[in-house]
Design a protein around this motif. Sequence first.
Motif, mmCIF file in Angstrom:
data_model
loop_
_atom_site.group_PDB
_atom_site.id
_atom_site.type_symbol
_atom_site.label_atom_id
_atom_site.label_comp_id
_atom_site.label_asym_id
_atom_site.label_seq_id
_atom_site.Cartn_x
_atom_site.Cartn_y
_atom_site.Cartn_z
ATOM 1 N N ALA A 1 48.674 40.610 46.334
ATOM 2 C CA ALA A 1 49.007 39.356 47.019
ATOM 3 C C ALA A 1 49.898 39.623 48.227
ATOM 4 C CB ALA A 1 49.696 38.396 46.052
ATOM 5 N N LYS A 2 50.923 40.427 48.058
ATOM 6 C CA LYS A 2 51.913 40.659 49.108
ATOM 7 C C LYS A 2 51.306 41.327 50.334
ATOM 8 C CE LYS A 2 56.345 42.994 49.972
ATOM 9 N NZ LYS A 2 57.446 43.765 49.352
ATOM 10 N N ASP B 1 39.647 46.448 59.418
ATOM 11 C CA ASP B 1 40.637 45.475 58.936
ATOM 12 C C ASP B 1 40.836 45.546 57.419
ATOM 13 O OD1 ASP B 1 38.183 44.444 58.197
ATOM 14 O OD2 ASP B 1 38.637 42.386 58.794
ATOM 15 N N ASP B 2 40.277 46.578 56.783
ATOM 16 C CA ASP B 2 40.458 46.730 55.335
ATOM 17 C C ASP B 2 41.837 47.297 55.016
ATOM 18 O OD1 ASP B 2 38.282 45.871 53.656
ATOM 19 O OD2 ASP B 2 37.029 47.277 54.769
ATOM 20 N N ARG B 3 42.365 46.847 53.879
ATOM 21 C CA ARG B 3 43.669 47.305 53.399
ATOM 22 C C ARG B 3 43.492 47.743 51.945
ATOM 23 N NH1 ARG B 3 47.772 45.543 56.848
ATOM 24 N NH2 ARG B 3 49.359 45.471 55.197
ATOM 25 N N ARG C 1 34.077 37.699 36.423
ATOM 26 C CA ARG C 1 34.615 36.334 36.300
ATOM 27 C C ARG C 1 35.976 36.225 36.985
ATOM 28 N NH1 ARG C 1 32.515 36.365 30.821
ATOM 29 N NH2 ARG C 1 34.592 36.889 30.024
ATOM 30 N N LEU C 2 36.776 37.280 36.857
ATOM 31 C CA LEU C 2 38.125 37.260 37.403
ATOM 32 C C LEU C 2 38.132 37.258 38.926
ATOM 33 C CD1 LEU C 2 41.166 37.442 36.619
ATOM 34 C CD2 LEU C 2 40.928 39.931 36.788
ATOM 35 N N LEU C 3 37.274 38.101 39.510
ATOM 36 C CA LEU C 3 37.213 38.238 40.969
ATOM 37 C C LEU C 3 35.753 38.123 41.418
ATOM 38 C CD1 LEU C 3 39.698 41.235 41.177
ATOM 39 C CD2 LEU C 3 40.161 38.921 41.992
ATOM 40 N N PRO C 4 35.188 36.939 41.330
ATOM 41 C CA PRO C 4 33.743 36.770 41.570
ATOM 42 C C PRO C 4 33.311 37.053 43.005
ATOM 43 C CG PRO C 4 34.827 34.635 41.377
ATOM 44 C CD PRO C 4 35.841 35.658 40.990
ATOM 45 N N ASP C 5 34.233 36.970 43.958
ATOM 46 C CA ASP C 5 33.865 37.191 45.351
ATOM 47 C C ASP C 5 33.993 38.651 45.775
ATOM 48 O OD1 ASP C 5 33.354 34.467 45.715
ATOM 49 O OD2 ASP C 5 35.456 34.047 46.186
ATOM 50 N N ALA D 1 46.297 36.872 45.590
ATOM 51 C CA ALA D 1 45.899 38.241 45.256
ATOM 52 C C ALA D 1 44.390 38.395 45.259
ATOM 53 C CB ALA D 1 46.459 38.638 43.895
ATOM 54 N N ALA D 2 43.689 37.325 44.912
ATOM 55 C CA ALA D 2 42.230 37.386 44.818
ATOM 56 C C ALA D 2 41.529 37.002 46.114
ATOM 57 C CB ALA D 2 41.753 36.461 43.693
ATOM 58 N N THR D 3 42.189 36.214 46.947
ATOM 59 C CA THR D 3 41.534 35.644 48.122
ATOM 60 C C THR D 3 40.961 36.691 49.056
ATOM 61 O OG1 THR D 3 42.955 33.708 48.068
ATOM 62 C CG2 THR D 3 41.884 34.204 50.158
ATOM 63 N N ASN D 4 41.727 37.767 49.299
ATOM 64 C CA ASN D 4 41.313 38.755 50.287
ATOM 65 C C ASN D 4 40.489 39.904 49.707
ATOM 66 O OD1 ASN D 4 42.840 37.786 52.761
ATOM 67 N ND2 ASN D 4 44.536 38.002 51.312
#
Length: 504
Positions: free
Chosen positions: A239-240, A195-197, A289-293, A265-268
């Motif tokens: 994001a898109k 399921d990776d993009r 810090r920008l994309l900690p997850d 854009a960061a959620t996934n």
Amino acid sequence: MPIALDPQPYPLDHLTQYGDDTRDALVLRGETLSWQDLRSRVGALAAWLVQQVPQKGTRIASWAAKGELTCLLPLAAARAGLVHVPINPLLKRAQVAHILGDCDASMLIGNTARLKSLDDGDTPDNCAVIEDKVALSQAADLDANLAISDADPEELVAIMYTSGSTGRPKGVMLSHANLWLGAVSVAHYLKMEADDRTLAVLPLSFDYGQNQLLSTWRAGGCVVPLDYLMPRDVTKACAKYHITTLAAVPPLWVQLTEQDWPEEAATNMRRLTNSGGALTTDLVRYLRRLLPDADLYPMYGLTEAFRSTYLDPALVDTNPTSMGTAIPFAEILVVDEAGEVTDEGELVHCGPLVAQGYWDDPERTARRFKPAPKASQYGGTAVFSGDTVQRDGQGLLYFVARDDAMIKSAGNRISPQEIEEAVLATNLVSEAVAFGMPDDRLGHAIHLVVRGAVSENDLRKALRIDLPNFMQPADIRIVDAMPLNPNGKVDRSLLAKEALEKLA
């Protein structure tokens, strides 16, 4: 679950077998291809190639932006028994002419604008020149759909041209096994899943860039190729398209840290990967810090051996400048001048990821590809990187210095001699020296010193014709005489020192 670490190599086109039929495999500008579509179109393009170029082992080149042709051709050429030569779309006609002649290409497929830029004599006499749209249209009209191949994994399947510190680009010869095991290795240690993009922003003519395709497809995932104009194009695409995986080089990461990242854009985002230059401590902290997850994977590689090391994301915060340890299927040794293992010395890469040498260039092959040090468990041929590294008490590697004069700018490895040859070819100057200087955004900025009665404006105008943008000098200095060292040669060290003093 991450894919199994299977050490058995297969023909490269077998990568079409790993996705579910109805899942997305490739997102193009006008359409999205499912895995079933991917399999069908690779087979059709391969059948068309066999019609056009029936002789096995023939070199076919591509010179186009990211799209259906450049994404499918690595697998289609492999299925047809041909050798794919991807050419950086940013190169100009002089570099392309050299590559086509050097590998004796029998076909060049490219987009209209690039093909029109070629002059008579830029292609070998036997080289067919075909527009990418024509090739895809003719392949789509075929009823034939070439079956999956049974090629020997050790057969040559691709030649990737890379700049050296001296001379013109040289072609690194890669087998099915080299590319296959590279895809398996990366997909495994990145923990990629179906399921990776992946947003493919890097040029597909680079090993790091092409692996965006191959490792994602080995996991059964989806690739979204993007030729971006501005950094914000990258964040918008993340994001898109619900991107989970983003690979970049340090100059792009710098630009991306300056952007506003929308929440979607960061959620996934699951993972960020870096190669083509070292991340600084500050840049690592900005990204964390920008994309900690998202897991951050600093990596080190060279085209002659694909990828050598990666740093486990769990160690990034405490060891931000480390290159990490060997990737699966790579054996990394640090040796001294006598070939003995040491804590600081030259990085040597052994194992099945080592390429087959440089195309039609035994002399340069012998300088880089040598018998493995006696401490190697693999033996055989090893790649001596020319890079000095240090191994700490935890076994983590750190980059110390590059032994050659290579310029690394915006993720590109650039030969100073190639720039100098282009400058002299303008007939505007008598001497030219190019070198890299530290630059916060680019890694290295290109500085050029020339001797001749020429204006900077006229020289820049001439260079824009024959050199791609990433090879254009940031600074040009015109002198009456070049400084010489005691041996009577141009004193490059003094020129670089003077440039540093100007920057201070």
